[in-house]
Design a protein around this motif. Structure first.
Motif, PDB file in Angstrom:
ATOM      1  N   PRO A 146       0.809  -1.236   0.000  1.00 54.31           N
ATOM      2  CA  PRO A 146       0.000   0.000   0.000  1.00 54.31           C
ATOM      3  C   PRO A 146       0.834   1.275   0.000  1.00 54.31           C
ATOM      4  O   PRO A 146       0.310   2.355  -0.305  1.00 54.31           O
ATOM      5  CB  PRO A 146      -0.825  -0.120   1.285  1.00 54.31           C
ATOM      6  N   TYR A 147       2.122   1.172   0.359  1.00 50.05           N
ATOM      7  CA  TYR A 147       2.984   2.358   0.291  1.00 50.05           C
ATOM      8  C   TYR A 147       2.965   2.957  -1.113  1.00 50.05           C
ATOM      9  O   TYR A 147       2.860   4.177  -1.282  1.00 50.05           O
ATOM     10  CB  TYR A 147       4.415   1.987   0.689  1.00 50.05           C
ATOM     11  N   PHE A 148       3.047   2.100  -2.140  1.00 49.24           N
ATOM     12  CA  PHE A 148       3.087   2.599  -3.511  1.00 49.24           C
ATOM     13  C   PHE A 148       1.731   3.155  -3.932  1.00 49.24           C
ATOM     14  O   PHE A 148       1.671   4.143  -4.674  1.00 49.24           O
ATOM     15  CB  PHE A 148       3.550   1.491  -4.453  1.00 49.24           C
ATOM     16  N   LEU A 149       0.645   2.554  -3.461  1.00 48.29           N
ATOM     17  CA  LEU A 149      -0.665   3.137  -3.744  1.00 48.29           C
ATOM     18  C   LEU A 149      -0.765   4.530  -3.125  1.00 48.29           C
ATOM     19  O   LEU A 149      -1.351   5.440  -3.720  1.00 48.29           O
ATOM     20  CB  LEU A 149      -1.781   2.237  -3.214  1.00 48.29           C
ATOM     21  N   GLY A 150      -0.170   4.698  -1.959  1.00 57.52           N
ATOM     22  CA  GLY A 150      -0.179   6.003  -1.305  1.00 57.52           C
ATOM     23  C   GLY A 150       0.566   7.059  -2.107  1.00 57.52           C
ATOM     24  O   GLY A 150       0.076   8.171  -2.298  1.00 57.52           O
ATOM     25  N   VAL A 151       1.763   6.720  -2.584  1.00 62.89           N
ATOM     26  CA  VAL A 151       2.547   7.688  -3.367  1.00 62.89           C
ATOM     27  C   VAL A 151       1.842   8.016  -4.680  1.00 62.89           C
ATOM     28  O   VAL A 151       1.741   9.179  -5.086  1.00 62.89           O
ATOM     29  CB  VAL A 151       3.971   7.161  -3.625  1.00 62.89           C
ATOM     30  N   GLY A 190      -2.184   4.653   2.711  1.00 67.39           N
ATOM     31  CA  GLY A 190      -2.596   4.032   1.459  1.00 67.39           C
ATOM     32  C   GLY A 190      -3.596   2.914   1.685  1.00 67.39           C
ATOM     33  O   GLY A 190      -4.578   2.777   0.945  1.00 67.39           O
ATOM     34  N   GLU A 191      -3.374   2.129   2.732  1.00 68.45           N
ATOM     35  CA  GLU A 191      -4.306   1.060   3.083  1.00 68.45           C
ATOM     36  C   GLU A 191      -5.645   1.630   3.539  1.00 68.45           C
ATOM     37  O   GLU A 191      -6.713   1.131   3.161  1.00 68.45           O
ATOM     38  CB  GLU A 191      -3.692   0.198   4.193  1.00 68.45           C
ATOM     39  N   ARG A 192      -5.598   2.686   4.331  1.00 67.04           N
ATOM     40  CA  ARG A 192      -6.842   3.332   4.780  1.00 67.04           C
ATOM     41  C   ARG A 192      -7.639   3.880   3.603  1.00 67.04           C
ATOM     42  O   ARG A 192      -8.864   3.752   3.558  1.00 67.04           O
ATOM     43  CB  ARG A 192      -6.507   4.474   5.742  1.00 67.04           C
ATOM     44  N   LEU A 193      -6.940   4.493   2.654  1.00 64.76           N
ATOM     45  CA  LEU A 193      -7.610   5.081   1.494  1.00 64.76           C
ATOM     46  C   LEU A 193      -8.338   4.016   0.690  1.00 64.76           C
ATOM     47  O   LEU A 193      -9.528   4.158   0.372  1.00 64.76           O
ATOM     48  CB  LEU A 193      -6.580   5.791   0.612  1.00 64.76           C
ATOM     49  N   SER A 219     -16.193  13.529   3.214  1.00 68.98           N
ATOM     50  CA  SER A 219     -15.377  14.362   4.117  1.00 68.98           C
ATOM     51  C   SER A 219     -14.259  13.531   4.738  1.00 68.98           C
ATOM     52  O   SER A 219     -13.126  14.010   4.906  1.00 68.98           O
ATOM     53  CB  SER A 219     -16.255  14.975   5.213  1.00 68.98           C
ATOM     54  N   THR A 220     -14.566  12.282   5.080  1.00 72.49           N
ATOM     55  CA  THR A 220     -13.527  11.385   5.605  1.00 72.49           C
ATOM     56  C   THR A 220     -12.503  11.065   4.514  1.00 72.49           C
ATOM     57  O   THR A 220     -11.291  11.005   4.783  1.00 72.49           O
ATOM     58  CB  THR A 220     -14.160  10.084   6.121  1.00 72.49           C
ATOM     59  N   LEU A 221     -12.979  10.862   3.292  1.00 66.99           N
ATOM     60  CA  LEU A 221     -12.066  10.633   2.163  1.00 66.99           C
ATOM     61  C   LEU A 221     -11.110  11.813   2.003  1.00 66.99           C
ATOM     62  O   LEU A 221      -9.900  11.623   1.789  1.00 66.99           O
ATOM     63  CB  LEU A 221     -12.872  10.428   0.884  1.00 66.99           C
ATOM     64  N   LYS A 222     -11.618  13.027   2.116  1.00 62.02           N
ATOM     65  CA  LYS A 222     -10.769  14.220   2.011  1.00 62.02           C
ATOM     66  C   LYS A 222      -9.724  14.246   3.116  1.00 62.02           C
ATOM     67  O   LYS A 222      -8.547  14.567   2.872  1.00 62.02           O
ATOM     68  CB  LYS A 222     -11.626  15.490   2.078  1.00 62.02           C
ATOM     69  N   GLN A 223     -10.125  13.880   4.318  1.00 64.03           N
ATOM     70  CA  GLN A 223      -9.180  13.877   5.430  1.00 64.03           C
ATOM     71  C   GLN A 223      -8.034  12.895   5.178  1.00 64.03           C
ATOM     72  O   GLN A 223      -6.863  13.215   5.421  1.00 64.03           O
ATOM     73  CB  GLN A 223      -9.911  13.511   6.729  1.00 64.03           C
ATOM     74  N   ILE A 224      -8.378  11.713   4.675  1.00 60.38           N
ATOM     75  CA  ILE A 224      -7.336  10.721   4.385  1.00 60.38           C
ATOM     76  C   ILE A 224      -6.383  11.245   3.312  1.00 60.38           C
ATOM     77  O   ILE A 224      -5.155  11.139   3.436  1.00 60.38           O
ATOM     78  CB  ILE A 224      -7.968   9.387   3.934  1.00 60.38           C
ATOM     79  N   HIS A 225      -6.942  11.842   2.250  1.00 60.02           N
ATOM     80  CA  HIS A 225      -6.093  12.386   1.192  1.00 60.02           C
ATOM     81  C   HIS A 225      -5.203  13.507   1.706  1.00 60.02           C
ATOM     82  O   HIS A 225      -4.025  13.595   1.332  1.00 60.02           O
ATOM     83  CB  HIS A 225      -6.956  12.899   0.030  1.00 60.02           C
ATOM     84  N   ASP A 226      -5.750  14.375   2.570  1.00 58.88           N
ATOM     85  CA  ASP A 226      -4.954  15.476   3.119  1.00 58.88           C
ATOM     86  C   ASP A 226      -3.780  14.941   3.938  1.00 58.88           C
ATOM     87  O   ASP A 226      -2.649  15.427   3.825  1.00 58.88           O
ATOM     88  CB  ASP A 226      -5.829  16.385   3.978  1.00 58.88           C
TER      89      ASP A 226
END
Length: 606
Positions: A348-353, A402-405, A451-458
């Motif tokens: 998930p690290y790569f999904l995050g980047v 990334g896993e949370r997203l 709104s939760t999705l936005k928080q994770i992205h931020d």
């Protein structure tokens, strides 16, 4: 069937058309993309066209033949300048090569005008076009970006109300002014990890016709064909770009990959007969011998994709064309369609980047468009992209986010199957812009938890910025500038033998990877004296390199990384960045260094 007969032409002595003499050319060539040129112009015409202009790639749009011919007339000074209205896919890779061939430093020609994406009407249909102008000489150009478009309410006028932002400067072959992302270098570190999915190559579905045909199966049909019971893996889940951005179809596919015709017929006779009846008649008409002769196999089986994900439990996938650039995980047993690009990572690290503002900004700039939707391309969006070099703590933070997203979006869609990724990100865009929400938006937000999705992205964006050592307040242009500079640094490293493999076990098995040591940052023996007046540390990589270079030019002696860090305000959090800058300046021959008692010292060559 007489109603399906077509006229077949023979072209006698085909040759390039001779145009009348002119000082300027202004034209609106036919809007025919490379995928429709055979259908609209006929196989024979396209064959003689490509033979006549054999120096041009076969995969370019029809309008690019006009562009090439006009550019040659400007080059030979038979024409002073030209301006063309073309398909907006002119910015895609193959088409862009035609522009590059005439605007590089060896040719005294430049783009003096460009609008990369503009609304247009073609035979009553709303389309997107590009406008380009090329002339002799080297000069700055004028590039326009439409920042707002709205329908004109005046019935006496057909034009839309457009607000265009103009930029003056060098126009690059992606039709933009500013940071040149077109000259970046593909990195070996990224090789083989991003590829396009499978292309079935079967009869196109007519409007209103059921999508279940040929290789494609619904879940119920897949179950009848033995999915979940058979162990031969011939019936497999299938994911398309529309499945990612829209409603998930839960489709399956018949995959005889690796089997001969006889093996396919005996291994799964029912599936074989379906392909025999529904795919073979279409493939019999195909001009490509491999697709015609191996009709029971996919037209493009995506060998690289299959190999790269073979030992993974999951991999990342994105839609090739989409309004929003979104990356999701899918199970490794699922085959990806040619309308997607896959990334051979299960971490998930790569999904995050990939999901961060930094990579999304890069991909939106480097990639092309289809109509008004951004298009992802591995050769320009992924292959040259320099990933960060995080600490273990930073990497774990990005991995968890990334896993949370991915889990958050999947949870929402499992609870509410009618919620699409496009719907979620449409609302996310509104929230990011601070636009007021109507009652429908508020209700959707409560259901889709945007709104939760936005928080994770931020949080993810902040974590990825920290991994790069950059301030999270950077503009998109500053991000691009940093990435272009970092790409050049990584390319120089690779020329000197240091390749930062992203998946070393797959890309370079047996090779021992040595992480660059961070000597000179924190040792007990070195003392960093803070100067009376600290200087602010620049935000962009180019400015950071210049600031450190100028420090050495104005201050004599040898400096450790800690001493350089102490010279700048608030740079204690930038020790890794400053060390990277020092090493880059050394690679460029601007600085030299030596080690003494475990401490690295840098100095100007005499």
């Amino acid at each position: 069937d007489p109603t399906h007969q077509v006229t077949i032409y023979r072209y006698l002595n085909p040759r390039a058309a001779v145009w009348p003499e002119a000082d300027y050319i202004v034209s609106n060539p036919p809007f025919i993309g490379t995928k429709k040129v055979l259908e609209m112009l006929g196989c024979k015409y396209v064959e003689v066209l490509r033979e006549t202009y054999s120096s041009l790639p076969a995969t370019i749009d029809y309008v690019m033949y006009w562009w090439e011919k006009c550019a040659l007339l400007v080059k030979s000074k038979e024409v002073y300048a030209f301006g063309l209205i073309t398909t907006n896919s002119i910015r895609q890779i193959e088409n862009r090569k035609i522009i590059q061939g005439h605007t590089n430093s060896n040719n005294l020609m430049n783009l003096f005008f460009a609008i990369a994406d503009h609304p247009w009407v073609d035979q009553g249909a709303n389309v997107r076009i590009a406008m380009t102008g090329l002339k002799q000489g080297k000069a700055e150009g004028r590039a326009g970006i439409i920042i707002n478009e709205s329908k004109n309410n005046n019935p006496d006028e057909n034009e839309d109300d457009l607000q265009i932002e103009w930029k003056i400067g060098k126009i690059y072959d992606d039709l933009k002014v500013g940071i040149d992302t077109t000259k970046v270098i593909k990195l070996s570190a990224n090789y083989g990890l991003c590829s396009q999915g499978c292309k079935l190559v079967q009869r196109r579905r007519r409007k209103g016709e059921d999508w279940e045909q040929g290789f494609l199966l619904r879940a119920g049909t897949a179950k009848k064909y033995g999915f979940g019971i058979r162990t031969d893996n011939i019936i497999r889940p299938y994911i398309t770009g529309d499945d990612i951005t829209g409603l998930f179809r839960n489709s399956f596919v018949i995959d005889f990959h690796g089997l001969t015709r006889e093996e396919a017929a005996t291994t799964h006779s029912e599936a074989y007969q379906r392909i025999l009846e529904q795919v073979k008649p279409f493939r019999d008409q195909n001009n490509m011998p491999r697709r015609r002769d191996y009709w029971w196999l996919f037209g493009a089986p995506a060998e690289r994709m299959r190999e790269s994900v073979q030992k993974l439990s999951q991999y990342i996938v994105t839609s090739e064309v989409a309004k929003h650039r979104v990356f999701v995980f899918t199970d490794s047993q699922t085959l990806a369609d040619g309308s997607t690009f896959i990334f051979a990572f299960d971490d998930p690290y790569f999904l995050g980047v990939l999901s961060s503002q930094i990579h999304v900004s890069w991909s939106l700039t480097a990639g092309g468009t289809l109509e008004d939707r951004p298009r992802y391309n591995n050769s320009v969006c992924f292959d040259p992209f320099p990933f960060p070099d995080p600490t273990d703590t930073q990497k774990q933070t990005i991995r968890e986010l990334g896993e949370r997203l991915d889990s958050h979006r999947k949870r929402v869609q499992a609870t509410h199957p009618e919620v699409t990724i496009t719907g979620m990100y449409n609302l996310l865009e509104k929230l990011r812009k601070g636009e007021p929400l109507n009652d429908k938006d508020k209700a959707f937000n409560q259901k889709a938890l945007v709104s939760t999705l936005k928080q994770i992205h931020d949080e993810l964006d902040r974590a990825v910025f920290a991994a790069y050592g950059w301030e999270p307040t950077l503009t998109d242009e500053q991000i691009l500038e940093n990435l272009v500079t970092l790409n050049a640094q990584r390319a120089e490293e690779e020329r000197n033998g240091l390749i930062r493999w992203l998946r070393p076990d797959y890309q370079s098995p047996g090779e021992t990877y040595v992480q660059p040591t961070l000597e000179g940052i924190t040792t007990e023996t070195e003392t960093a004296i803070i100067p009376a007046e600290q200087q602010p540390f620049p935000k962009t990589l180019k400015e950071q390199l210049s600031a450190i270079r100028d420090l050495f030019r104005t201050q004599s002696g040898e400096w450790t990384a800690a001493q350089v860090t102490a010279h700048f305000k608030g740079a204690n959090r930038k020790q890794k960045v400053i060390l990277d800058c020092l090493e880059s300046l050394e690679d460029l021959g601007i600085l030299l260094s030596h080690a003494e008692n475990g401490v690295q010292y840098w100095y100007l060559p005499t």
